[in-house]
Scaffold this motif. Structure first.
Motif, PDB file in Angstrom:
ATOM      1  N   PHE A 277       2.757  -2.321  -6.452  1.00 17.14           N
ATOM      2  CA  PHE A 277       2.183  -3.670  -5.605  1.00 17.14           C
ATOM      3  C   PHE A 277       3.503  -4.752  -5.724  1.00 17.14           C
ATOM      4  CE2 PHE A 277       0.412  -7.310  -4.162  1.00 17.14           C
ATOM      5  CZ  PHE A 277      -0.771  -7.110  -3.439  1.00 17.14           C
ATOM      6  N   LEU A 278       3.643  -4.923  -7.042  1.00 16.42           N
ATOM      7  CA  LEU A 278       4.604  -6.064  -7.324  1.00 16.42           C
ATOM      8  C   LEU A 278       6.091  -5.675  -6.774  1.00 16.42           C
ATOM      9  CD1 LEU A 278       5.112  -8.533  -8.936  1.00 16.42           C
ATOM     10  CD2 LEU A 278       5.961  -7.311 -10.750  1.00 16.42           C
ATOM     11  N   PHE A 279       6.454  -4.300  -7.026  1.00 11.08           N
ATOM     12  CA  PHE A 279       7.815  -4.148  -6.407  1.00 11.08           C
ATOM     13  C   PHE A 279       7.835  -4.492  -4.785  1.00 11.08           C
ATOM     14  CE2 PHE A 279      11.319  -1.381  -4.941  1.00 11.08           C
ATOM     15  CZ  PHE A 279      12.476  -1.798  -5.824  1.00 11.08           C
ATOM     16  N   ALA A 280       6.854  -4.222  -3.943  1.00  9.53           N
ATOM     17  CA  ALA A 280       7.104  -4.440  -2.454  1.00  9.53           C
ATOM     18  C   ALA A 280       7.299  -6.048  -2.434  1.00  9.53           C
ATOM     19  CB  ALA A 280       5.776  -3.976  -1.763  1.00  9.53           C
ATOM     20  N   GLN A 281       6.676  -6.802  -3.403  1.00  8.23           N
ATOM     21  CA  GLN A 281       6.746  -8.531  -3.244  1.00  8.23           C
ATOM     22  C   GLN A 281       8.244  -8.726  -3.601  1.00  8.23           C
ATOM     23  OE1 GLN A 281       3.692 -10.907  -3.539  1.00  8.23           O
ATOM     24  NE2 GLN A 281       2.629  -9.621  -2.123  1.00  8.23           N
ATOM     25  N   LEU A 282       8.542  -8.052  -4.790  1.00 14.45           N
ATOM     26  CA  LEU A 282      10.027  -8.447  -5.426  1.00 14.45           C
ATOM     27  C   LEU A 282      11.113  -8.278  -4.414  1.00 14.45           C
ATOM     28  CD1 LEU A 282       9.598  -7.341  -9.173  1.00 14.45           C
ATOM     29  CD2 LEU A 282       9.685  -9.790  -8.388  1.00 14.45           C
ATOM     30  N   GLU A 283      10.951  -7.224  -3.688  1.00 12.92           N
ATOM     31  CA  GLU A 283      12.047  -6.892  -2.560  1.00 12.92           C
ATOM     32  C   GLU A 283      12.117  -8.357  -1.713  1.00 12.92           C
ATOM     33  OE1 GLU A 283      12.675  -2.213  -2.034  1.00 12.92           O
ATOM     34  OE2 GLU A 283      10.796  -3.122  -1.137  1.00 12.92           O
TER      35      GLU A 283
ATOM     36  N   MET B  92       0.990  -1.257  -0.107  1.00 11.82           N
ATOM     37  CA  MET B  92      -0.056   0.021   0.062  1.00 11.82           C
ATOM     38  C   MET B  92       0.861   1.164  -0.042  1.00 11.82           C
ATOM     39  SD  MET B  92      -3.017  -1.321  -0.216  1.00 11.82           S
ATOM     40  CE  MET B  92      -3.952   0.379  -0.545  1.00 11.82           C
ATOM     41  N   LEU B  93       1.916   1.076   0.600  1.00 10.77           N
ATOM     42  CA  LEU B  93       2.999   2.303   0.976  1.00 10.77           C
ATOM     43  C   LEU B  93       3.382   2.594  -0.615  1.00 10.77           C
ATOM     44  CD1 LEU B  93       4.779   4.054   2.874  1.00 10.77           C
ATOM     45  CD2 LEU B  93       6.237   2.244   2.475  1.00 10.77           C
ATOM     46  N   TYR B  94       3.973   1.835  -1.458  1.00 11.43           N
ATOM     47  CA  TYR B  94       4.288   1.876  -2.887  1.00 11.43           C
ATOM     48  C   TYR B  94       3.211   2.326  -3.837  1.00 11.43           C
ATOM     49  CZ  TYR B  94       8.843  -0.106  -1.274  1.00 11.43           C
ATOM     50  OH  TYR B  94      10.016  -0.205  -0.621  1.00 11.43           O
ATOM     51  N   ILE B  95       1.876   1.884  -3.641  1.00 10.75           N
ATOM     52  CA  ILE B  95       0.942   2.290  -4.195  1.00 10.75           C
ATOM     53  C   ILE B  95       0.607   3.714  -4.137  1.00 10.75           C
ATOM     54  CG2 ILE B  95      -1.744   2.158  -4.560  1.00 10.75           C
ATOM     55  CD1 ILE B  95      -1.359  -0.983  -4.548  1.00 10.75           C
ATOM     56  N   GLN B  96       0.586   4.127  -2.667  1.00 16.27           N
ATOM     57  CA  GLN B  96       0.535   5.545  -2.577  1.00 16.27           C
ATOM     58  C   GLN B  96       1.612   6.404  -3.114  1.00 16.27           C
ATOM     59  OE1 GLN B  96       0.490   5.563   1.988  1.00 16.27           O
ATOM     60  NE2 GLN B  96      -1.912   5.727   1.850  1.00 16.27           N
ATOM     61  N   GLU B  97       2.669   6.017  -2.983  1.00 15.21           N
ATOM     62  CA  GLU B  97       3.802   7.023  -3.696  1.00 15.21           C
ATOM     63  C   GLU B  97       3.782   7.056  -5.159  1.00 15.21           C
ATOM     64  OE1 GLU B  97       8.014   5.753  -3.464  1.00 15.21           O
ATOM     65  OE2 GLU B  97       7.624   5.172  -1.263  1.00 15.21           O
ATOM     66  N   ALA B  98       3.126   5.843  -5.758  1.00 17.47           N
ATOM     67  CA  ALA B  98       2.800   5.740  -7.230  1.00 17.47           C
ATOM     68  C   ALA B  98       1.708   6.766  -7.384  1.00 17.47           C
ATOM     69  CB  ALA B  98       2.482   4.536  -7.699  1.00 17.47           C
ATOM     70  N   VAL B  99       0.627   6.923  -6.799  1.00 15.35           N
ATOM     71  CA  VAL B  99      -0.318   7.763  -7.029  1.00 15.35           C
ATOM     72  C   VAL B  99      -0.064   9.167  -6.864  1.00 15.35           C
ATOM     73  CG1 VAL B  99      -2.736   8.403  -6.112  1.00 15.35           C
ATOM     74  CG2 VAL B  99      -2.265   5.963  -6.572  1.00 15.35           C
ATOM     75  N   ALA B 100       0.726   9.439  -5.714  1.00 16.19           N
ATOM     76  CA  ALA B 100       1.089  10.817  -5.338  1.00 16.19           C
ATOM     77  C   ALA B 100       2.116  11.101  -6.428  1.00 16.19           C
ATOM     78  CB  ALA B 100       2.014  10.817  -4.016  1.00 16.19           C
TER      79      ALA B 100
ATOM     80  N   SER C  74      -0.071   5.394 -15.188  1.00 16.38           N
ATOM     81  CA  SER C  74      -0.126   4.488 -16.582  1.00 16.38           C
ATOM     82  C   SER C  74       1.193   3.716 -16.504  1.00 16.38           C
ATOM     83  CB  SER C  74      -0.152   5.370 -17.641  1.00 16.38           C
ATOM     84  OG  SER C  74       0.674   6.471 -18.063  1.00 16.38           O
ATOM     85  N   GLY C  75       1.497   2.785 -17.647  1.00 17.22           N
ATOM     86  CA  GLY C  75       2.607   1.904 -17.699  1.00 17.22           C
ATOM     87  C   GLY C  75       3.940   2.376 -17.798  1.00 17.22           C
ATOM     88  N   ASN C  76       4.890   1.683 -17.641  1.00 19.68           N
ATOM     89  CA  ASN C  76       6.308   1.940 -17.794  1.00 19.68           C
ATOM     90  C   ASN C  76       6.887   3.295 -17.330  1.00 19.68           C
ATOM     91  OD1 ASN C  76       8.684   1.473 -18.922  1.00 19.68           O
ATOM     92  ND2 ASN C  76       8.378   2.613 -21.044  1.00 19.68           N
ATOM     93  N   GLY C  77       6.364   3.282 -16.078  1.00 14.27           N
ATOM     94  CA  GLY C  77       6.812   4.521 -15.007  1.00 14.27           C
ATOM     95  C   GLY C  77       7.971   3.817 -14.273  1.00 14.27           C
ATOM     96  N   ARG C  78       7.932   4.598 -12.887  1.00 14.54           N
ATOM     97  CA  ARG C  78       9.053   4.334 -12.151  1.00 14.54           C
ATOM     98  C   ARG C  78       9.079   3.029 -11.335  1.00 14.54           C
ATOM     99  NH1 ARG C  78       8.861   6.342  -6.814  1.00 14.54           N
ATOM    100  NH2 ARG C  78      10.744   5.884  -5.816  1.00 14.54           N
ATOM    101  N   PHE C  79       8.015   2.625 -11.006  1.00 15.07           N
ATOM    102  CA  PHE C  79       7.932   1.159 -10.485  1.00 15.07           C
ATOM    103  C   PHE C  79       8.016   0.222 -11.337  1.00 15.07           C
ATOM    104  CE2 PHE C  79       6.176   3.651  -6.717  1.00 15.07           C
ATOM    105  CZ  PHE C  79       7.013   2.964  -5.780  1.00 15.07           C
TER     106      PHE C  79
END
Ligand SMILES: *Cc1c(COP(=O)(O)O)cnc(C)c1O
Length: 380
Positions: free
Chosen positions: A246-252, A14-22, A27-32
């Motif tokens: 969401f995925l990045f949090a899991q990959l870590e 949720m933390l990373y999703i908030q970051e993405a939204v903020a 849309s695709g191919n961004g920072r995460f």
């Protein structure tokens, strides 16, 4: 009730999703997306990685990249998920089904060679439950006959092929192309998600275009072009940044996820082996050329009736156990088109393999309880 699966959660989603939204760009191919791809490339040595909305999408990209045309033959195991075959069928391919090994569900590489014809274009080994197919042999067969290899590594995050010389090779990094799934049932998940791995460099440029609706937008975003336009076929294969975050949090946390699943897996193995030794069922086999990522724990029942009775017994005792794939060469969709031989090993795993609950939140005590119930069913 012990369910068969609970989607894995590691805490920072949720933390990373908030970051993405903020960040104002979802849309695709961004920072995460970039961070996830870099992490996967760095950790597993994939030449290039592109996140997709599913493993099915990644497989479809492979079929397009290989220019599969009507009448081309693609060799696929029968004991797999529909998508492994479907992605190539949509391009008009004829699917030639191969059998599993006798003692484990992996693709039988010796059977593969006997299926090659002048029309064969590609082999799609499926690393069932993250257990490697014999990739040195498969790559050798492919190179001898000029074929492409697409690894269906849907279940194979953190799985490795162990060649004779001992240097382990990450699954998905060996074939020309590879496909992972991050569906909620997999070890690492984001609801629906996947990724394409490209190990043969010459596919990279076109893969990016196919990924971005047939346009060179990815190159434009990197500043390599002053505008972008329609270059090729393709589709919208990329996930949004919400999914990628969401995925990045899991990959870590992949290492921790694998470690916990293996602990549960080995508890099952230790407790069920004595029951199997009484002839009640067969234990899973990990061949010497593979590591184990704990994706699935299964037993192979002695008969389909046995399996049904055990499923019912466990259900009555609050435990959900499930069977798995039904041989694709006998499916309603493909049966009439299938011209090949019987595939007895695939059929046996379709009819007798039973998967037991395994997920991050499951406890060793729960596994002990499940094993006790299985022993009771067989009256030990
Ligand atoms: C899960 C799975 C797929 C499909 O993955 P999606 O991400 O749901 O498209 C394909 N092949 C195998 C072997 C799988 O286990």
């Amino acid at each position: 009730m012990i369910p068969f699966n609970k989607p894995c959660l590691t805490g920072d989603e949720m933390l990373y999703i908030q970051e993405a939204v903020a960040s104002g760009k979802i849309s695709g191919n961004g920072r995460f997306t970039q961070k996830s791809q870099k992490l996967l490339e760095g950790k597993y040595g994939f030449r290039k990685c592109l996140l997709t909305s599913s493993c099915t999408d990644a497989l479809e990209m492979c079929a397009i990249l290989l220019n599969i045309k009507p009448g081309d033959e693609v060799i696929v195991p029968s004991f797999t998920f529909v998508s492994t075959a479907l992605a190539f069928v949509r391009q008009g391919a004829v699917i030639v089904f191969a059998d599993s090994h006798k003692d484990h569900p992996g693709l039988n590489e010796d059977h593969v060679e006997s299926l090659i014809t002048p029309k064969t274009r590609a082999i799609v080994p499926v690393h069932y439950r993250g257990t490697a197919c014999k990739m040195d042999k498969i790559m050798e067969i492919a190179s001898k006959h000029g074929l492409y290899v697409v690894e269906d590594a849907a279940q194979s995050i953190d799985g490795y092929f162990l060649p004779g010389d001992g240097v382990r090779q990450p699954l998905g990094s060996i074939g020309h192309l590879g496909c992972f799934s991050f569906h909620e049932t997999k070890n690492v998940q984001c609801g629906e998600g996947g990724c394409l791995t490209i190990n043969d460099e010459h596919f990279i440029k076109r893969a990016e275009i196919i990924w971005e609706k047939g346009t060179d937008r990815a190159a434009f975003f990197r500043g390599e072009k002053d505008k972008y336009g329609w270059e090729d076929t393709g589709s919208s294969f990329l996930p949004s940044e919400i999914t990628a975050a969401f995925l990045f949090a899991q990959l870590e946390e992949t290492d921790k996820i694998t470690e916990k699943r293996l602990k549960l897996w080995h508890t099952y193995q230790d407790l069920l082996k004595p029951v199997a030794e009484q002839g009640c069922f067969s234990m899973p086999v990990i061949p010497p050329y593979s590591t184990n990522n704990g994706h699935i724990f299964y037993i192979v029942c002695n008969s389909p009736e046995d399996r049904t009775n055990l499923i019912d017994y466990l259900h009555k005792n609050g435990i959900i156990a499930v069977f798995h794939y039904q041989s694709l060469h006998k499916s309603n969709f493909y049966r009439k088109k299938y011209k090949g031989f019987d595939l007895p090993n695939a059929d046996r795993f379709s009819e007798c393999l039973l998967r037991l609950p395994i997920y991050l939140e499951l406890t060793v005590e729960e596994v002990e309880d499940i094993c006790l119930n299985i022993s009771n069913f067989y009256r030990f």
